[in-house]
Every structure is written in C-alpha cells, then in structure tokens.
Write a protein that holds these residues in place. Structure first.
Motif, mmCIF file in Angstrom:
data_model
loop_
_atom_site.group_PDB
_atom_site.id
_atom_site.type_symbol
_atom_site.label_atom_id
_atom_site.label_comp_id
_atom_site.label_asym_id
_atom_site.label_seq_id
_atom_site.Cartn_x
_atom_site.Cartn_y
_atom_site.Cartn_z
ATOM 1 N N ALA A 1 0.859 -1.186 0.175
ATOM 2 C CA ALA A 1 0.107 0.241 0.159
ATOM 3 C C ALA A 1 0.829 1.217 -0.090
ATOM 4 N N LYS A 2 2.140 1.075 0.465
ATOM 5 C CA LYS A 2 2.919 2.348 0.872
ATOM 6 C C LYS A 2 3.677 2.643 -0.474
ATOM 7 N N ASP A 3 3.845 1.788 -1.275
ATOM 8 C CA ASP A 3 4.717 1.736 -2.550
ATOM 9 C C ASP A 3 3.970 1.954 -3.848
ATOM 10 N N ILE A 4 2.889 1.993 -4.029
ATOM 11 C CA ILE A 4 1.928 2.442 -4.978
ATOM 12 C C ILE A 4 2.456 3.695 -5.455
ATOM 13 N N ILE A 5 2.539 4.163 -6.738
ATOM 14 C CA ILE A 5 2.966 5.447 -7.113
ATOM 15 C C ILE A 5 1.654 5.860 -7.854
ATOM 16 N N ILE A 6 1.336 7.374 -7.031
ATOM 17 C CA ILE A 6 0.117 7.760 -7.520
ATOM 18 C C ILE A 6 0.753 9.101 -8.626
ATOM 19 N N SER A 7 0.422 9.133 -9.686
ATOM 20 C CA SER A 7 0.739 10.229 -10.639
ATOM 21 C C SER A 7 -0.250 10.834 -11.601
ATOM 22 N N GLY A 8 -0.441 12.086 -11.221
ATOM 23 C CA GLY A 8 -1.664 12.604 -11.849
ATOM 24 C C GLY A 8 -2.736 12.108 -11.448
ATOM 25 N N GLY A 9 -2.958 11.238 -10.464
ATOM 26 C CA GLY A 9 -4.235 10.568 -10.074
ATOM 27 C C GLY A 9 -4.314 9.275 -10.512
ATOM 28 N N GLU A 10 -3.439 8.809 -11.164
ATOM 29 C CA GLU A 10 -3.244 7.537 -11.789
ATOM 30 C C GLU A 10 -2.316 6.650 -10.859
ATOM 31 N N ASN A 11 -2.968 5.280 -10.625
ATOM 32 C CA ASN A 11 -2.039 4.495 -9.950
ATOM 33 C C ASN A 11 -1.112 3.614 -10.788
ATOM 34 N N ILE A 12 0.137 3.631 -10.157
ATOM 35 C CA ILE A 12 1.267 2.955 -11.005
ATOM 36 C C ILE A 12 1.747 1.897 -10.186
ATOM 37 N N SER A 13 1.743 0.532 -10.541
ATOM 38 C CA SER A 13 2.182 -0.426 -9.696
ATOM 39 C C SER A 13 3.718 -0.544 -9.904
ATOM 40 N N THR A 14 4.512 -0.373 -9.059
ATOM 41 C CA THR A 14 5.843 -0.605 -9.058
ATOM 42 C C THR A 14 6.322 -2.099 -9.635
ATOM 43 N N ILE A 15 5.559 -2.992 -9.142
ATOM 44 C CA ILE A 15 5.784 -4.360 -9.563
ATOM 45 C C ILE A 15 5.815 -4.591 -11.031
ATOM 46 N N GLU A 16 4.682 -3.767 -11.712
ATOM 47 C CA GLU A 16 4.470 -4.008 -13.011
ATOM 48 C C GLU A 16 5.536 -3.326 -13.722
ATOM 49 N N VAL A 17 6.189 -2.330 -13.403
ATOM 50 C CA VAL A 17 7.130 -1.614 -13.986
ATOM 51 C C VAL A 17 8.500 -2.470 -13.923
ATOM 52 N N GLU A 18 8.663 -2.950 -12.856
ATOM 53 C CA GLU A 18 9.848 -3.622 -12.469
ATOM 54 C C GLU A 18 9.934 -5.019 -13.375
ATOM 55 N N GLN A 19 8.835 -5.541 -13.526
ATOM 56 C CA GLN A 19 8.559 -6.590 -14.483
ATOM 57 C C GLN A 19 8.962 -6.341 -15.857
ATOM 58 N N ALA A 20 8.594 -5.181 -16.434
ATOM 59 C CA ALA A 20 8.781 -4.819 -17.515
ATOM 60 C C ALA A 20 10.413 -4.516 -17.867
ATOM 61 N N ILE A 21 10.890 -3.962 -16.627
ATOM 62 C CA ILE A 21 12.381 -3.454 -16.875
ATOM 63 C C ILE A 21 13.292 -4.780 -17.035
ATOM 64 N N VAL A 22 12.924 -5.857 -16.120
ATOM 65 C CA VAL A 22 13.850 -6.951 -16.239
ATOM 66 C C VAL A 22 13.510 -7.841 -17.464
ATOM 67 N N SER A 23 12.419 -7.631 -18.107
ATOM 68 C CA SER A 23 12.573 -8.230 -19.296
ATOM 69 C C SER A 23 13.431 -7.907 -20.366
ATOM 70 N N HIS A 24 14.237 -6.754 -19.883
ATOM 71 C CA HIS A 24 15.118 -6.473 -21.099
ATOM 72 C C HIS A 24 16.369 -7.406 -21.006
ATOM 73 N N PRO A 25 16.925 -7.933 -21.855
ATOM 74 C CA PRO A 25 17.933 -8.930 -21.901
ATOM 75 C C PRO A 25 19.081 -8.464 -20.975
ATOM 76 N N ALA A 26 19.466 -7.182 -20.939
ATOM 77 C CA ALA A 26 20.617 -6.743 -20.277
ATOM 78 C C ALA A 26 20.335 -6.458 -18.688
ATOM 79 N N VAL A 27 19.099 -6.642 -18.241
ATOM 80 C CA VAL A 27 18.966 -6.296 -16.931
ATOM 81 C C VAL A 27 18.896 -7.671 -16.011
ATOM 82 N N MET A 28 19.703 -7.576 -14.829
ATOM 83 C CA MET A 28 19.471 -8.628 -14.014
ATOM 84 C C MET A 28 18.576 -8.339 -12.709
ATOM 85 N N GLU A 29 18.527 -7.240 -12.322
ATOM 86 C CA GLU A 29 17.564 -6.748 -11.370
ATOM 87 C C GLU A 29 17.279 -5.369 -11.302
ATOM 88 N N CYS A 30 16.268 -4.901 -10.622
ATOM 89 C CA CYS A 30 15.956 -3.536 -10.602
ATOM 90 C C CYS A 30 14.821 -3.195 -9.267
#
Length: 531
Positions: free
Chosen positions: A422-451
């Motif tokens: 609950a404390k990690d959700i990003i509220i940007s311009g009234g929109e909720n952004i899941s940090t987990i969803e963004v993290e999973q998109a980032i680590v799908s990059h072949p050069a990324v180990m973790e983030c």
C-alpha cells in the motif's frame, strides 16, 4: 451441543512430533550436513535433548523466552526443537541487525538467555545485551567475549536423557519472530505449536518434499523460522544441508556435491544463482521455492532453462511465512503465457482459509484482474497476535481478518496478483502505477539482472517512477534504452522518468530489496512522502 473428545482420539499438534517420528523411523539416516559434520536422526535427537537439558539446567522453563542469534548452523536447527521442548519460546534474531536493534528485541521479548555466534558478535559495536546469561558459539571466526560462556560449556550442564516430544496445549506460543521494523519499532509476531505444525505440512506438500529430499539452507532460519522448514524437513525425514553464508559459487558447489533437490530463497538470491558463471542445467528434478517479492516472468523462465521447477509462494511474517501458492494448472498455455501465470501469487495454501482482496469497506473487489484492493487472510496460518501489543493486534485483525497492507487484483480464476505494498504504490496525476508491473517490464530487457522502482517527487504530477537498475555482467544498456523498452510494454505514463544504473541494490538479509533506503535518498527530510 458441546463435544468433549476422549483423550484417546486427540493429540495436541506440535512440530516436536516430527522429531519423535523421524528419530524412530529414520534413526541412521542423515538428518543434518554441515561441512564435514554429519548427524543422523538419532544423533540429531540426542543433540536436541542435550541442548534442552542444558537450558533447563540454566534456569530456562515454561514460558521463558530464549533468544538465538545464529546463522544457518546445526545448533540453530537444534534450537527449533530444544527450546519448545521445555515449554519455552524461541526468539530467532536476524543476524544482520545492529546492536541497538538486537538489544531492543531482547528487551521487548524479555529473553532470559541469549545464544549468539562469535562471528556475528564481532561485527557489533557497543553491544550490551540485558539478559541473565550470554552463551557464545565460536564457529570458525570470532572469540569468546568477556562475561559470556562457551556453547560447549552450556552443553556440559545437560545430558542426553530424552524428554517427551509432546506439548500440553497446541495453542502455546512456540516462537516470536520480529518484523523488519522499517516503518517503526519491530513487532513480535507470535507463532503457536498448532500453526507451526500445520504450516510445516503445507510447506512439505506445496514444495513437493519427500523422504529423499536434500534441502539446502539458503533461506535464513531466523526468517519466519525458515518458513517453518526448520521443522518440516525433519517431519518428512529429509536431509538439512546447513549453510553459514549464501555465496552463489558455494551454493552451486553444494547443489552438485550433496545432490541437493530443494532450496527456498527470495527472487534476488535466485537471480544471483541464475546469472552466476557456474550456472548450468541440472539434469535432475530440482525445486526452487520462492517468496518475499514477486518473481518476474523473466527469472522464472531463466530458472526453468536450468531445470529448476519454481514454486511461487506469498506471505508475511504474520502468516508463518507463505500463505498462498501459485498452483500450476495443466490447461495453462505453454511458453510466455504460462510463465506469466506462474508469476501470480495464487490461492490459499492447504490449511489456510481462502484469501480475499477487499476494498476499504471490507467488500470483495471484482474478479476482473484490474480492480485493486487489500489482501486479507485468516485461519490456521495467521499469527496468534503481536507479543505485548494488543492495540497493534486489534488493528491488524480489524473485521476478523488479518490486514496485510499489500495491494492486489483478483483474477476470474480466483488467483490473486500483487500490485504493490500500500505504501509503495505510485500515484501520478491521479493514476495508480504498480511498481511491480514496471519492475517486471524492466527486467524483461535482456541486459537487466534486477531492479527496483520507487516514487520520486514531481512538481506537476505529484509522483513519477524512478528505477534503479543492475545490469548483468558485461551487458550494456543505457537509461534511455531501458525507458524505451518499458514504453514498448506498458502505457507510456507508467515508464520511469529516470533510470539510475547501479552496481547493487540495498537488501535485507533475506534478499528483499530495501526500497525505503532508496526513498530516503530521494525524499530526504520531507515530512510527507506524498507530494
């Protein structure tokens, strides 16, 4: 109508029963391996009796709290049976805490005696534990501090005389485990004999253990009592391979030399194993059970290529560790779709009540995979309460359910999927952004180990995502490339505004990324973390 069962048909549940059975059924089988040390189940039981009798001779009795500050060594495993054998309560302490943090736990729990590792103590400054006696185990490094007695001297007070591996009331506390305390003072989470017994059985079932299991201790025993695996492996008659410190090269070596079949670890540990030079297909059945943070589909796919079958669990300290499992289904499509399904947190484990996702009024959210709510749970896998903190217990149990503070969506098949704390959700311009969803998109990059992705303040939008990224060895990717990669997978407003390439991420001893450390760097002394 009341029912009073005959004592003939009732046994009070306790993990102590596991040792009673395995010492009888598998007396000559290896129970514990630690370097050159090998203990059979007969010898392991004798070690439990010896430690228990020694603690009794030291004045430990019914209801007393006994603290252990040890890494994953055999003596820590023994303590999980020896302390409750006396009706006492085990307080297993995180070995990476600072001296003031450990002192607070000792004081709050009222521990009478502390058993500590000399190597751990050598790293503490101005450590002054307020206990009646401190016992020190010298295991390769460190020396005996003034005023303490050696572990061997403690054992000499005892004997190998057996004690009944039973308990008079299954609702007795068996252990107190302290939360991380990142948002204040840590709270003491109480486990019962009954809860530990039932959760141990669930762990055995869901991690697919059997009497031939060889389990490598990559998960700290002090963390939720090793998700109750400290008791469970003995229950099935498997072999515990103890490991003082988790080093990927050592883990891979032990996997080969000891023919390890199972391990538990946070996703960050699995990432380090999958990307180590020694990583190679195993060529045999191997189960890696993970929890502590949602594993990305990318790491699940990587481990699968190595022959590791990933079991994904989810839970908290307050739920004896894991309480849900992502049960695989035969009808799930193969390939990327199946891996994405496996990254969900799933459904209640055997022995737990069904998990719910609710709104602020405790109503179930729609099972549409989009509406977020709080994960709540109840049943055999939930703590009995916080030690000496009735107000915090009442708040956590509001409405008759334990409130996790985790946000998730509920899918149409009944599976839950975490979106954030609950404390990690990003509220940007009234929109909720899941940090987990963004993290999973980032680590799908072949050069990324973790983030790790956190919210950073923004004058116009309030908050925007910022990513800290660790690249794989010898891999290259620019912040702009990573941002563009995310935009190709998510709505553009979810992509991070900034990407910092770093060598490592701050982590707890169990491998969880400490996002609050990263937040502190960005938000500084601001009183509010809401911009």
């Amino acid at each position: 109508m009341s029912f009073s069962p005959d004592p003939t048909s009732v046994t009070q549940l306790t993990p102590l029963l596991f040792l009673e059975r395995s010492a009888s059924v598998f007396p000559d089988k290896e129970a514990v391996v630690y370097g050159d040390r090998r203990l059979t189940y007969r010898e392991f039981a004798d070690s439990v009796f010896r430690q228990a009798q020694a603690l009794r001779a030291s004045g430990i009795g019914d209801g007393d709290r006994v603290a252990f500050l040890l890494p994953n060594v055999p003596e820590m495993l023994v303590a999980h049976f020896a302390v409750p054998l006396l009706g006492a309560i085990l307080v297993a302490i995180n070995t990476r805490l600072s001296a003031p943090e450990i002192e607070y736990i000792l004081e709050h729990s009222g521990a009478k005696l502390l058993v500590a590792d000399a190597g751990v103590l050598s790293g503490l400054t101005d450590f002054e534990p307020k206990v009646e006696e401190m016992v020190v185990l010298v295991d390769g490094s460190g020396t005996l501090p003034a005023g303490a007695i050696a572990y061997q001297a403690l054992l000499e007070r005892g004997s190998d005389d057996p004690l009944p591996l039973r308990v008079d009331d299954e609702h007795r506390p068996i252990s107190i485990n302290y939360t991380s305390g990142t948002t204040g003072r840590p709270k003491g989470v109480q486990y019962t004999h009954r809860g530990a017994y039932l959760n141990s059985l669930a762990e055995l079932l869901h991690s697919r253990h059997h009497p031939d299991s060889i389990y490598l201790w990559t998960l700290p025993m002090f963390h939720c009592n090793g998700w109750c695996t400290t008791w469970a492996i003995t229950g099935i008659g498997g072999t515990n391979v103890c490991l003082r410190a988790v080093e990927p090269a050592t883990v891979w070596k032990l996997i080969e030399t000891e023919q390890v079949t199972h391990l538990n670890a946070a996703p960050t540990v699995l990432i380090s194993l999958a990307n180590h030079p020694a990583a190679a297909p195993l060529g045999r059945t191997f189960t890696a059970t993970t929890a502590g943070a949602p594993p990305s589909p990318t790491i699940i796919d990587q481990l699968g290529a190595l022959g590791m079958d990933v079991v994904h669990l989810y839970g908290l300290t307050e739920t004896y560790g894991p309480i849900t499992v992502c049960e695989t289904q035969s009808h799930w499509e193969s390939g990327t779709g199946r891996v994405r399904m496996l990254a969900r947190q799933g459904v209640a484990m055997i022995g737990a009540d069904p998990i719910r996702v609710v709104d602020d009024d405790m109503n179930d959210v729609p099972r549409d995979g989009e509406t977020m709510g709080e994960v709540v749970m109840r049943g055999n896998n939930v703590m009995s309460g916080y030690y000496n903190d009735p107000e915090a217990t009442a708040k956590a149990f509001h409405g008759g359910w334990f409130h996790s503070g985790d946000l998730a969506v509920w899918h149409s098949d009944g599976y839950i999927e975490l979106r954030d704390r609950a404390k990690d959700i990003i509220i940007s311009g009234g929109e909720n952004i899941s940090t987990i969803e963004v993290e999973q998109a980032i680590v799908s990059h072949p050069a990324v180990m973790e983030c790790a992705v956190i919210a950073m303040p923004h004058d116009h939008w309030g908050e925007r995502p910022k990513a800290y990224v660790v690249l794989k060895p010898e891999a290259e990717a620019s912040p702009a490339e990573i941002i563009e990669h995310v935009r190709g997978r998510l709505a553009h407003f979810k992509a991070p505004d900034e990407v910092d390439l770093v060598e490592s991420l701050p982590k707890t001893s169990t491998g969880k990324i400490q996002k609050y450390v990263l937040r502190d760097e960005i938000w500084g002394d601001r009183k509010s973390r809401i911009n």
